[in-house]
Write a protein that holds these residues in place. Structure first.
Motif, PDB file in Angstrom:
ATOM      1  N   LYS A  66       0.983  -1.143   0.116  1.00  0.00           N
ATOM      2  CA  LYS A  66       0.175   0.084  -0.077  1.00  0.00           C
ATOM      3  C   LYS A  66       0.763   1.386  -0.017  1.00  0.00           C
ATOM      4  O   LYS A  66       0.307   2.125  -0.653  1.00  0.00           O
ATOM      5  N   VAL A  69       1.216   2.678  -3.441  1.00  0.00           N
ATOM      6  CA  VAL A  69      -0.037   3.260  -4.146  1.00  0.00           C
ATOM      7  C   VAL A  69      -0.019   4.801  -4.449  1.00  0.00           C
ATOM      8  O   VAL A  69      -0.462   5.414  -5.208  1.00  0.00           O
ATOM      9  N   ALA A  70       0.255   5.409  -3.305  1.00  0.00           N
ATOM     10  CA  ALA A  70       0.270   6.864  -3.251  1.00  0.00           C
ATOM     11  C   ALA A  70       1.177   7.435  -4.461  1.00  0.00           C
ATOM     12  O   ALA A  70       0.867   8.229  -5.233  1.00  0.00           O
ATOM     13  N   LEU A  71       2.647   6.826  -4.580  1.00  0.00           N
ATOM     14  CA  LEU A  71       3.416   7.165  -5.543  1.00  0.00           C
ATOM     15  C   LEU A  71       2.885   6.681  -6.864  1.00  0.00           C
ATOM     16  O   LEU A  71       3.152   7.807  -8.001  1.00  0.00           O
ATOM     17  N   LYS A  73      -0.087   6.582  -7.980  1.00  0.00           N
ATOM     18  CA  LYS A  73      -1.305   7.254  -8.122  1.00  0.00           C
ATOM     19  C   LYS A  73      -0.718   8.582  -8.774  1.00  0.00           C
ATOM     20  O   LYS A  73      -1.347   9.406  -9.603  1.00  0.00           O
ATOM     21  N   LYS A  74       0.293   9.188  -8.078  1.00  0.00           N
ATOM     22  CA  LYS A  74       0.728  10.548  -8.409  1.00  0.00           C
ATOM     23  C   LYS A  74       1.342  10.489  -9.885  1.00  0.00           C
ATOM     24  O   LYS A  74       1.104  11.464 -10.606  1.00  0.00           O
ATOM     25  N   ASP A  77      -1.388  10.623 -12.328  1.00  0.00           N
ATOM     26  CA  ASP A  77      -2.138  11.810 -12.326  1.00  0.00           C
ATOM     27  C   ASP A  77      -1.186  12.922 -13.375  1.00  0.00           C
ATOM     28  O   ASP A  77      -1.683  13.592 -14.025  1.00  0.00           O
ATOM     29  N   TYR A 100       9.718   5.866  -6.923  1.00  0.00           N
ATOM     30  CA  TYR A 100       8.786   4.540  -6.823  1.00  0.00           C
ATOM     31  C   TYR A 100       9.637   3.472  -6.776  1.00  0.00           C
ATOM     32  O   TYR A 100       9.598   2.646  -6.179  1.00  0.00           O
TER      33      TYR A 100
END
Length: 567
Positions: A66, A69-71, A73-74, A77, A100
């Motif tokens: 998890k 996931v944030a990286l 997603k960036k 985007d 990442y």
């Protein structure tokens, strides 16, 4: 603005055999696997500006993944923004991808055993057939056990690697629920093991080296399989593999569960993929048996020693085949090439042996596992790999709790002064031993509190070294001991636990004194009994009895009073 799909060879990197063999009609592209299409790179051109964006997959993520996931997603985007605005965000994307990759590296180089179990069970992990089509130039699958059934959970066939023929045998899992049901989730029935046995005999007859791929949670243990002789089929395979005259290499590519894995795993060399596991019982089953809950699976996975590095230390596995970051499913093609390289190296080594040496090599590999001889010193290498004995957790007794025990014992001692009481002496001895242990713990805590622990450890090592060399204590060492003793005595009153230490020392002194008094009283009683016994023995002698009676008669004649009392 125009968009075009890149259909170069690079677009197919990472595709698995299972993907290529399935139809991709749902996406309207023929001959391109879904996973490859999901990873396809789209180029967007506007004037002189060119932006390359990578489409994301809705992939399965484990709980420990998890943070990535944030990286991810960036990155998605920023790429989306680049597509929509036509601006150049290549520097930002490169920076995010670098972060990442670093996070991915940090995560996958410090995996726990249960995390490796999860990776080994990943639905997208390459299967036996994926690797076979990735490493062989030709492969012909052979079916049936010649007894009425062809078990799809075990696949067998002849293939070539760099022009050399091999017999391939392996467990086959499915990619989705439908395939898993068809393959029985990679759990063979007796038919599967008998099919494997038939191919082993065939390979032995024609001189084909055997390569087995292990990926099963275990043999299928339903009622029908037991009726058809599941245990006998596995045992037959074990016995037969030790007598085959061709080289055998086994590779654990996922899970290697119990006898179901060992039935095709009695090889000259056992290799494991980096994130594969090999166990006698699954962590969940072990946790349910020992800790009565499957939630203890992480602890069971650690205790079972089921990962590649642990099994290599125990000399059960002979080598580890590396995987890409993210697991074998992150780059199946690269993983297959590593397997191919390991097979070639192992076979080159085994082909140099004659038949007798090959059979002896296979026998000795399994004979040395878990072998220990009593009375023989263990060599340092094996001693390092032995499980360390767990030290018992020692807990200090609180002063309040100790006070209650002290008061109870004091009452027993006061009653014992009137009469001899062995149980009281036992309780007193137990209390004294307990107080000694408590005082040792208190002293250790005090030494650490006043920051003398390291100096004390170094001094102990110096003393031990001097004793081992049978030398007299050096004056310098004696001076160090005296200085440390003085510093400790000066700093002791400042220790946080000084009050409890003083209380326990006082109690030890008091109980030691009470013990001395009881022992003295007990010795006095024993001495008194012994004296009375000796006197009785003397008085019971015939000549003494005659003299006493004559003396008594003479006293009575003279009118005197005779009194003789012995206690």
């Amino acid at each position: 603005m125009a968009s075009s799909l890149s259909n170069s060879a690079a677009a197919f990197t990472g595709a698995t055999a299972s993907d290529l063999l399935r139809s991709s009609r749902s996406c309207g592209v023929s001959g391109i696997p879904l996973r490859t299409l999901g990873n396809a790179r789209f180029s967007v051109r506007t004037g002189d500006l060119s932006v390359v964006a990578k489409r994301s997959l809705n992939r399965l993520l484990w709980a420990f993944e998890k943070p990535l996931v944030a990286l991810e997603k960036k990155i998605i985007d920023v790429r989306k923004m680049a597509n929509e605005t036509g601006l150049d965000f290549s520097d930002q994307i490169a920076l995010l991808e670098s972060k990442y990759q670093q996070a991915l590296k940090d995560l996958y180089t410090h995996l726990t055993p249960i995390q490796r179990v999860n990776i080994a069970r990943h639905p997208n992990r390459p299967t036996f057939l994926d690797h076979i089509f990735g490493i062989t130039e030709k492969f012909v699958e052979l079916h049936g056990d010649r007894a009425g059934y062809d078990d799809p959970a075990i696949v067998t066939g002849i293939g070539t690697i760099d022009g050399r023929r091999y017999m391939f045998i392996g467990h086959q899992k499915g990619r989705n629920t439908k395939e898993n049901i068809m393959r029985n989730f990679g759990m063979p029935t007796p038919h599967g093991y008998r099919k494997a046995l038939r191919m082993m005999y065939y390979a032995d007859h024609h001189g084909f080296p055997i390569v087995t791929f292990i990926d099963t949670p275990g043999a299928f243990a339903d009622l029908k399989s037991e009726e058809l002789g599941q245990g006998e089929a596995i045992a037959h395979n074990l016995r037969t593999m030790f007598g085959l005259k061709v080289p055998i290499v086994s590779i654990v590519i996922g899970e290697g569960g119990s006898g179901g894995a060992l039935a095709i795993g009695c090889a000259n060399k056992l290799l494991m993929l980096e994130n594969a596991v090999f166990y006698v019982a699954s962590p969940e089953a072990c946790a349910a048996i020992l800790w009565k809950t499957a939630k203890a699976a992480p602890k069971a996975a650690e205790k079972l020693r089921i990962t590649g590095p642990e099994l290599c230390k125990l000399q059960i596995a002979d080598g580890i085949i590396p995987e890409p970051l993210g697991g074998a499913h992150a780059d199946p093609s690269w993983t297959s090439q590593q397997i191919k390289k390991a097979i070639n190296e192992s076979m080159d080594e085994l082909n140099k042996m004659d038949t007798e040496a090959l059979l002896k090599h296979r026998m000795l590999k399994f004979r040395k596992i878990g072998g220990f001889q009593e009375g023989v010193p263990v060599d340092p290498i094996r001693k390092v790999n032995m499980k360390k004995k767990e030290e018992p957790i020692v807990r200090k007794t609180s002063v309040l709790e100790l006070e209650d025990q002290v008061e109870t014992l004091k009452e027993q001692i006061s009653k014992a002064k009137e009469s001899s009481s062995k149980p009281t002496e036992l309780a007193l001895n137990e209390m004294i031993e307990k107080l000694k242990e408590e005082i040792d713990l208190e002293y250790s805590e005090a030494v650490e509190a006043i920051d003398l622990k390291d100096r004390l450890s170094n001094l102990r090592e110096e003393c031990a070294k001097a004793n081992s060399q049978d030398q007299l204590m050096h004056p310098v060492l004696m001076d160090k001991i005296e200085k440390l003793h003085d510093e400790f005595n000066k700093g002791l009153p400042t220790a946080p636990n000084y009050a409890s230490l003083k209380y326990k020392l006082d109690m030890l002194k008091e109980f030691s004194k009470a013990k001395y008094t009881l022992e003295k009283k007990s010795k006095g009683e024993e001495l008194k009994l012994d004296i009375n016994k000796k006197i009785k023995e003397v008085m019971d002698r015939p000549e003494i009895k005659e003299k006493m009676q004559a003396l008594k008669a003479e006293v009575q004649k003279s009118g005197g009073f005779y009194c003789c009392r012995f206690r």
